[in-house]
Design an enzyme around this catalytic site. Sequence first.
Site, PDB file in Angstrom:
ATOM      1  N   GLU A  56     -56.730 -23.986 -30.878  1.00 27.92           N
ATOM      2  CA  GLU A  56     -57.519 -23.554 -32.286  1.00 27.92           C
ATOM      3  C   GLU A  56     -58.254 -22.261 -32.120  1.00 27.92           C
ATOM      4  OE1 GLU A  56     -60.912 -24.992 -35.403  1.00 27.92           O
ATOM      5  OE2 GLU A  56     -61.158 -25.527 -33.234  1.00 27.92           O
TER       6      GLU A  56
ATOM      7  N   HIS B 284     -56.924 -31.193 -29.769  1.00 27.14           N
ATOM      8  CA  HIS B 284     -56.869 -29.282 -29.594  1.00 27.14           C
ATOM      9  C   HIS B 284     -57.933 -28.867 -28.600  1.00 27.14           C
ATOM     10  CE1 HIS B 284     -59.731 -29.290 -33.066  1.00 27.14           C
ATOM     11  NE2 HIS B 284     -60.328 -28.368 -32.434  1.00 27.14           N
TER      12      HIS B 284
ATOM     13  N   HIS C 222     -64.458 -25.415 -27.166  1.00 28.42           N
ATOM     14  CA  HIS C 222     -64.726 -27.060 -27.257  1.00 28.42           C
ATOM     15  C   HIS C 222     -63.252 -27.614 -27.394  1.00 28.42           C
ATOM     16  CE1 HIS C 222     -63.857 -25.880 -31.552  1.00 28.42           C
ATOM     17  NE2 HIS C 222     -63.331 -27.317 -31.629  1.00 28.42           N
TER      18      HIS C 222
ATOM     19  N   HIS D 270     -63.428 -25.213 -42.498  1.00 27.56           N
ATOM     20  CA  HIS D 270     -63.857 -26.657 -42.287  1.00 27.56           C
ATOM     21  C   HIS D 270     -64.972 -26.883 -43.020  1.00 27.56           C
ATOM     22  CE1 HIS D 270     -61.008 -27.523 -39.206  1.00 27.56           C
ATOM     23  NE2 HIS D 270     -61.623 -26.844 -38.050  1.00 27.56           N
TER      24      HIS D 270
ATOM     25  N   HIS E  73     -70.754 -28.007 -32.484  1.00 31.33           N
ATOM     26  CA  HIS E  73     -69.885 -29.127 -31.597  1.00 31.33           C
ATOM     27  C   HIS E  73     -69.585 -28.397 -30.281  1.00 31.33           C
ATOM     28  CE1 HIS E  73     -66.639 -27.388 -33.456  1.00 31.33           C
ATOM     29  NE2 HIS E  73     -65.906 -28.447 -33.284  1.00 31.33           N
TER      30      HIS E  73
ATOM     31  N   TYR F 198     -55.028 -23.170 -36.873  1.00 31.94           N
ATOM     32  CA  TYR F 198     -54.474 -24.156 -35.904  1.00 31.94           C
ATOM     33  C   TYR F 198     -53.106 -23.701 -35.544  1.00 31.94           C
ATOM     34  CZ  TYR F 198     -58.668 -27.389 -36.324  1.00 31.94           C
ATOM     35  OH  TYR F 198     -59.800 -27.754 -36.190  1.00 31.94           O
TER      36      TYR F 198
END
Length: 315
Positions: free
Chosen positions: A273, A222, A159, A254, A207, A263
């Site tokens: 990431e 990112h 993503h 997260h 996501h 990261y």
Amino acid sequence: MALSGVLRPGHVAIRVLEMEPALKHYVQVIGLQETARDAQGRVFLKAWDEHDHHSVVLREADEAGMDYMGWKVDSPATLKRLAAQVEASGLCSDFAWIPAGEHPATGERFRFTIPTGHVMELYAEREVIGNCCGTDGPDVNPTPWPDGLTGIAPSRFDHCLLYGDDLDGTVKLFTEVLGFGMAEQVMAGPDGKLMIGAFLSCSNKAHDVAFIRQPVKNKFHHASFILGSWEQVLRAGDILSRHKTSIDIGPTRHGITRGETIYFFDPSGNRNEVFSGGYIYYPDKPVITWTDNELGAAIFYHDRKINEAFLSVFT
């Protein structure tokens, strides 16, 4: 086939300041595999478990950042239908059809600029070259992973997180025109009704793209690559340190998406990431809402503190 329309993120095109240091980073440290170079000097890469020809495009330029992000759709007919709907939506601009072959092993692409200023593409066709795990061919009697993996070795590009000003228009485009679902949102303001973050899925992942409201256009936060476990994220930290790679933050977790993460930066200052975990998303799943007073836990669940560089550094 359950998934239809937009299937998944297909590629991200990243600008780098110098190609050779960038290739060392993306190939030797991250562990992507080079599949082609073209007359423009672009280099095309894929992760080991991606069957399509490429998912990352590197281009040498004077400024770091993202050129565009591409989305694979389920058929040429869907490509034409969605292109027409995007044009008719009134939300986008700068429409263009990119001819087949402009990306190696790829059919025609429909390119457009979304309300946050980012350039997106839709395409339906890309050559399948396999993942080299099969003992009798790419997809016959496969092993869990191939021998000879290099570096962190994520299984695929996962993503992007992007920054822009018109978050409302972009969310409307992705949900009402392109058919994405809203998995999570971050709300702020005196009445808690100002959306400042949107995490959108076209699949069953937490996501496939995320957007953060910022008073800028077309900024790249990112690109993320998926790993199979928290242990592999910890191992990635060791590899990054061994190569003296600049680490932004992590390993940590997260709150948003529940994913485990680290990261770091490529030599041009683009943030990368590696990510594992998360949850299974279905379209009927209620939207998870985070409020701005819990933003620390939303972004970095372990220490529940906001890293200001994470919010303010982008390309």
